[in-house]
Design a protein around this motif. Sequence first.
Motif, PDB file in Angstrom:
ATOM      1  N   GLN A  74      -0.732  -0.016   6.776  1.00 37.56           N
ATOM      2  CA  GLN A  74      -2.029  -0.928   6.693  1.00 37.56           C
ATOM      3  C   GLN A  74      -2.325  -1.641   5.598  1.00 37.56           C
ATOM      4  OE1 GLN A  74      -5.707   0.801   7.447  1.00 37.56           O
ATOM      5  NE2 GLN A  74      -7.103  -0.785   7.285  1.00 37.56           N
ATOM      6  N   VAL A  75      -2.217  -1.330   4.453  1.00 33.77           N
ATOM      7  CA  VAL A  75      -2.438  -1.766   3.547  1.00 33.77           C
ATOM      8  C   VAL A  75      -1.012  -2.914   2.787  1.00 33.77           C
ATOM      9  CG1 VAL A  75      -2.549  -1.964   1.074  1.00 33.77           C
ATOM     10  CG2 VAL A  75      -3.623  -0.224   2.200  1.00 33.77           C
ATOM     11  N   PHE A  76      -0.128  -2.691   3.770  1.00 32.52           N
ATOM     12  CA  PHE A  76       1.718  -3.831   3.238  1.00 32.52           C
ATOM     13  C   PHE A  76       1.163  -4.931   4.076  1.00 32.52           C
ATOM     14  CE2 PHE A  76       5.517  -4.593   4.084  1.00 32.52           C
ATOM     15  CZ  PHE A  76       5.865  -4.494   3.332  1.00 32.52           C
ATOM     16  N   ALA A  77       0.985  -4.269   5.119  1.00 29.84           N
ATOM     17  CA  ALA A  77       0.603  -5.346   6.445  1.00 29.84           C
ATOM     18  C   ALA A  77      -0.723  -6.402   6.048  1.00 29.84           C
ATOM     19  CB  ALA A  77       0.682  -4.356   7.915  1.00 29.84           C
ATOM     20  N   ALA A  78      -1.196  -5.756   5.190  1.00 29.84           N
ATOM     21  CA  ALA A  78      -2.310  -6.805   5.351  1.00 29.84           C
ATOM     22  C   ALA A  78      -1.712  -7.875   3.871  1.00 29.84           C
ATOM     23  CB  ALA A  78      -3.667  -5.800   4.940  1.00 29.84           C
ATOM     24  N   ASP A  79      -0.803  -7.913   3.852  1.00 30.71           N
ATOM     25  CA  ASP A  79      -0.357  -8.749   2.658  1.00 30.71           C
ATOM     26  C   ASP A  79       0.459  -9.519   3.518  1.00 30.71           C
ATOM     27  OD1 ASP A  79       0.732  -9.548   0.845  1.00 30.71           O
ATOM     28  OD2 ASP A  79       1.804  -8.238  -0.268  1.00 30.71           O
ATOM     29  N   PRO A  80       0.366 -10.688   3.341  1.00 32.79           N
ATOM     30  CA  PRO A  80       0.613 -11.956   3.497  1.00 32.79           C
ATOM     31  C   PRO A  80       1.890 -11.984   3.584  1.00 32.79           C
ATOM     32  CG  PRO A  80      -1.162 -12.800   2.904  1.00 32.79           C
ATOM     33  CD  PRO A  80      -1.245 -11.273   2.686  1.00 32.79           C
ATOM     34  N   ALA A  81       2.507 -11.496   2.034  1.00 34.07           N
ATOM     35  CA  ALA A  81       3.802 -11.843   1.755  1.00 34.07           C
ATOM     36  C   ALA A  81       4.797 -10.771   2.193  1.00 34.07           C
ATOM     37  CB  ALA A  81       3.949 -11.958   0.311  1.00 34.07           C
ATOM     38  N   ARG A  82       3.961  -9.940   2.680  1.00 40.13           N
ATOM     39  CA  ARG A  82       5.634  -8.617   2.338  1.00 40.13           C
ATOM     40  C   ARG A  82       5.699  -7.493   1.804  1.00 40.13           C
ATOM     41  NH1 ARG A  82       1.727  -9.819   6.164  1.00 40.13           N
ATOM     42  NH2 ARG A  82       2.438  -8.885   8.159  1.00 40.13           N
ATOM     43  N   ASN A  83       4.744  -7.759  -0.003  1.00 37.64           N
ATOM     44  CA  ASN A  83       5.555  -7.532  -0.905  1.00 37.64           C
ATOM     45  C   ASN A  83       4.967  -6.676  -1.880  1.00 37.64           C
ATOM     46  OD1 ASN A  83       7.093  -8.000  -3.042  1.00 37.64           O
ATOM     47  ND2 ASN A  83       6.922 -10.469  -3.234  1.00 37.64           N
ATOM     48  N   THR A  84       4.514  -5.955  -1.118  1.00 33.81           N
ATOM     49  CA  THR A  84       3.533  -4.533  -2.063  1.00 33.81           C
ATOM     50  C   THR A  84       4.643  -3.232  -1.746  1.00 33.81           C
ATOM     51  OG1 THR A  84       0.991  -5.437  -1.451  1.00 33.81           O
ATOM     52  CG2 THR A  84       1.064  -3.693  -2.263  1.00 33.81           C
ATOM     53  N   VAL A  85       4.580  -3.416  -3.333  1.00 35.52           N
ATOM     54  CA  VAL A  85       5.170  -1.591  -3.744  1.00 35.52           C
ATOM     55  C   VAL A  85       4.068  -0.905  -4.024  1.00 35.52           C
ATOM     56  CG1 VAL A  85       6.236  -0.690  -4.912  1.00 35.52           C
ATOM     57  CG2 VAL A  85       6.993  -2.589  -4.357  1.00 35.52           C
ATOM     58  N   PHE A  86       3.891   0.738  -3.025  1.00 28.74           N
ATOM     59  CA  PHE A  86       2.941   1.335  -3.584  1.00 28.74           C
ATOM     60  C   PHE A  86       3.482   2.458  -4.910  1.00 28.74           C
ATOM     61  CE2 PHE A  86       2.983  -0.018   0.328  1.00 28.74           C
ATOM     62  CZ  PHE A  86       1.593  -0.193   0.695  1.00 28.74           C
ATOM     63  N   SER A  87       2.780   3.348  -5.843  1.00 23.77           N
ATOM     64  CA  SER A  87       2.860   3.608  -7.389  1.00 23.77           C
ATOM     65  C   SER A  87       2.159   4.986  -6.699  1.00 23.77           C
ATOM     66  CB  SER A  87       2.525   2.167  -8.472  1.00 23.77           C
ATOM     67  OG  SER A  87       2.878   3.516  -8.901  1.00 23.77           O
ATOM     68  N   VAL A  88       2.479   6.204  -6.620  1.00 28.35           N
ATOM     69  CA  VAL A  88       1.936   7.572  -6.783  1.00 28.35           C
ATOM     70  C   VAL A  88       2.406   8.114  -8.607  1.00 28.35           C
ATOM     71  CG1 VAL A  88       4.203   8.822  -5.885  1.00 28.35           C
ATOM     72  CG2 VAL A  88       2.118   9.973  -6.216  1.00 28.35           C
ATOM     73  N   HIS A  89       0.836   8.428  -8.957  1.00 32.19           N
ATOM     74  CA  HIS A  89       1.370   9.280 -10.221  1.00 32.19           C
ATOM     75  C   HIS A  89       0.870  10.969 -10.439  1.00 32.19           C
ATOM     76  CE1 HIS A  89      -0.990   5.454 -12.610  1.00 32.19           C
ATOM     77  NE2 HIS A  89       0.125   5.540 -11.595  1.00 32.19           N
ATOM     78  N   MET A  90       2.626  10.789 -11.220  1.00 28.47           N
ATOM     79  CA  MET A  90       2.596  12.645 -10.560  1.00 28.47           C
ATOM     80  C   MET A  90       2.952  13.392 -11.583  1.00 28.47           C
ATOM     81  SD  MET A  90       6.127  12.514  -8.377  1.00 28.47           S
ATOM     82  CE  MET A  90       5.542  12.580  -6.263  1.00 28.47           C
ATOM     83  N   TYR A  91       1.303  14.007 -11.995  1.00 31.40           N
ATOM     84  CA  TYR A  91       1.111  15.140 -13.014  1.00 31.40           C
ATOM     85  C   TYR A  91       0.947  16.266 -11.880  1.00 31.40           C
ATOM     86  CZ  TYR A  91       1.187  11.227 -15.950  1.00 31.40           C
ATOM     87  OH  TYR A  91       1.402  10.430 -17.017  1.00 31.40           O
ATOM     88  N   GLY A  92       0.278  17.090 -12.591  1.00 31.97           N
ATOM     89  CA  GLY A  92      -0.551  18.450 -12.236  1.00 31.97           C
ATOM     90  C   GLY A  92      -0.053  18.987 -10.767  1.00 31.97           C
ATOM     91  N   VAL A  93      -0.577  17.889  -9.603  1.00 31.99           N
ATOM     92  CA  VAL A  93      -0.251  18.347  -8.034  1.00 31.99           C
ATOM     93  C   VAL A  93       0.531  18.407  -7.420  1.00 31.99           C
ATOM     94  CG1 VAL A  93      -1.160  16.729  -6.210  1.00 31.99           C
ATOM     95  CG2 VAL A  93      -2.849  17.113  -8.438  1.00 31.99           C
ATOM     96  N   PHE A  94       1.168  17.553  -8.203  1.00 32.19           N
ATOM     97  CA  PHE A  94       3.163  18.158  -7.787  1.00 32.19           C
ATOM     98  C   PHE A  94       3.971  18.809  -8.844  1.00 32.19           C
ATOM     99  CE2 PHE A  94       1.164  13.385  -6.770  1.00 32.19           C
ATOM    100  CZ  PHE A  94       1.579  13.754  -5.488  1.00 32.19           C
ATOM    101  N   ASP A  95       3.577  20.053  -8.707  1.00 28.61           N
ATOM    102  CA  ASP A  95       4.284  21.043  -9.163  1.00 28.61           C
ATOM    103  C   ASP A  95       4.944  21.727  -8.586  1.00 28.61           C
ATOM    104  OD1 ASP A  95       2.296  22.475  -7.902  1.00 28.61           O
ATOM    105  OD2 ASP A  95       1.402  23.542  -8.779  1.00 28.61           O
ATOM    106  N   THR A  96       5.672  21.521  -7.597  1.00 23.35           N
ATOM    107  CA  THR A  96       6.857  22.568  -6.850  1.00 23.35           C
ATOM    108  C   THR A  96       7.212  20.756  -6.166  1.00 23.35           C
ATOM    109  OG1 THR A  96       5.622  22.530  -4.792  1.00 23.35           O
ATOM    110  CG2 THR A  96       5.029  23.788  -6.158  1.00 23.35           C
TER     111      THR A  96
END
Length: 448
Positions: A205-227
């Motif tokens: 939804q966020v990507f489609a709302a960008d008129p330029a379709r030029n958005t990259v998503f960023s996740v930060h991986m700490y303790g939640v991502f332990d496997t």
Amino acid sequence: MLGSGGATAAGAGPGSTGPAAAPAAQAAGLHVSDGRLLEANGNDFVLRGVNHAHTWYPGETDALGHIKAKGANAVRVVLSDGTRWTRNDAADVAHVIALCKEHRLICVLEVHDTTGYGEEGAAATLDQAADYWIGIQDALAGQEDYVILNIGNEPFGNTGYEQWTAHTTAAVQKLRNAGFQHTLMVDAPNWGQDWTFTMRDNAAQVFAADPARNTVFSVHMYGVFDTAAEVQDYLGRFVDAGLPIAVGEFGHNHSDGDPDEDAILATAEQLGIGYLGWSWSGNSGGVDYLDMVNGFDPDSLTSWGERLFDGANGIAATAEEATVYGEDPGDPGDPGDPGDPAACEVGYRVVNAWGSGFQGEVVLHNTGSAALDGWSLSWTFPDGQRISNLWGGTATQNGTEVTVEAASYTAHVPPGGSVTLGFTATLDGGANGAPSGFAVDGTGCGTA
């Protein structure tokens, strides 16, 4: 990341990003196409770098060259909009960009003041962060080949994250309406870790709302991502949905748990997605172990630095320099026919002025039939102006006489091409007349 910013772990849940919207016409410079980050020439660009806490350590600008020397192709630079820390103004940001270009790095710029908004009372909103980018737009204009704008770091902690989609969409659209064509990067909520899957399930939804379709998503991986399973599932869903994803921060340990850094590195390499480790040096607040080098000393790697730079699937083994920087200047190749002597014209303007100083711009145009290589540009100031900082080259000044030696990334100017220098300077009194006597390698230039 800010200190030991928290997150609450949760098991993998249902949800899908859904199909991505069809891409719009190609943006200038770096851009997204079919879920991939590409350069303007269509080359696939995969971020391989680290974070650098510039706003807290503004004197450690040598770090950018040291990060490049370890093999990185990108650096994520911590900036402040002034809400929580000292504001990085347009001149400082322009200098950072120039240093990134000098060291042939793609520059990911981020506003850190938004960290934990909704839970952290002092945090800035994404709307405030967007206003900051608009306020320094002159420093960013024309840098789409080299700069990614990470709108705000870790917006929303573990409270109020339900607003992430609306606030992120509004910030993206505000920047597009202001004329920004840069690749935009947006961070996940929940202190960047998205344990609620809010970003994952609303990214399309966020990507489609960008008129330029030029958005990259960023996740930060700490303790939640332990496997490995959690890492693979999260990143794989974005790739399967054709949505661009990067790991904007991660570490080998954290106060909220033990992230699986091996799985993060291996999965990123397997899927061909970017990562930016946290962080070069200067951590405090109990997370000092996330320093990659001790005391900003590039010759004193920590175990985390050794793992990230030199380990399996690490930076040295997988990073590829952006093609926008062309041939490595250390490999001159065949010098060929030197051709005819090149002619030149120089344009000059004052970009901004204040009581005791100003920001200036010099554009060197090659009007001849042969390339300018390794040029030296000189001029004379009429009113005692004195350069305090210059990007695009190295300046020396003797009285009113200024000489600028080309930086590595501005050294080659093809026939019909141009390079831009920027600088800040102090004023000796109120007068600020335009310089004269522009010359390249001792030969006078016309004025554009």
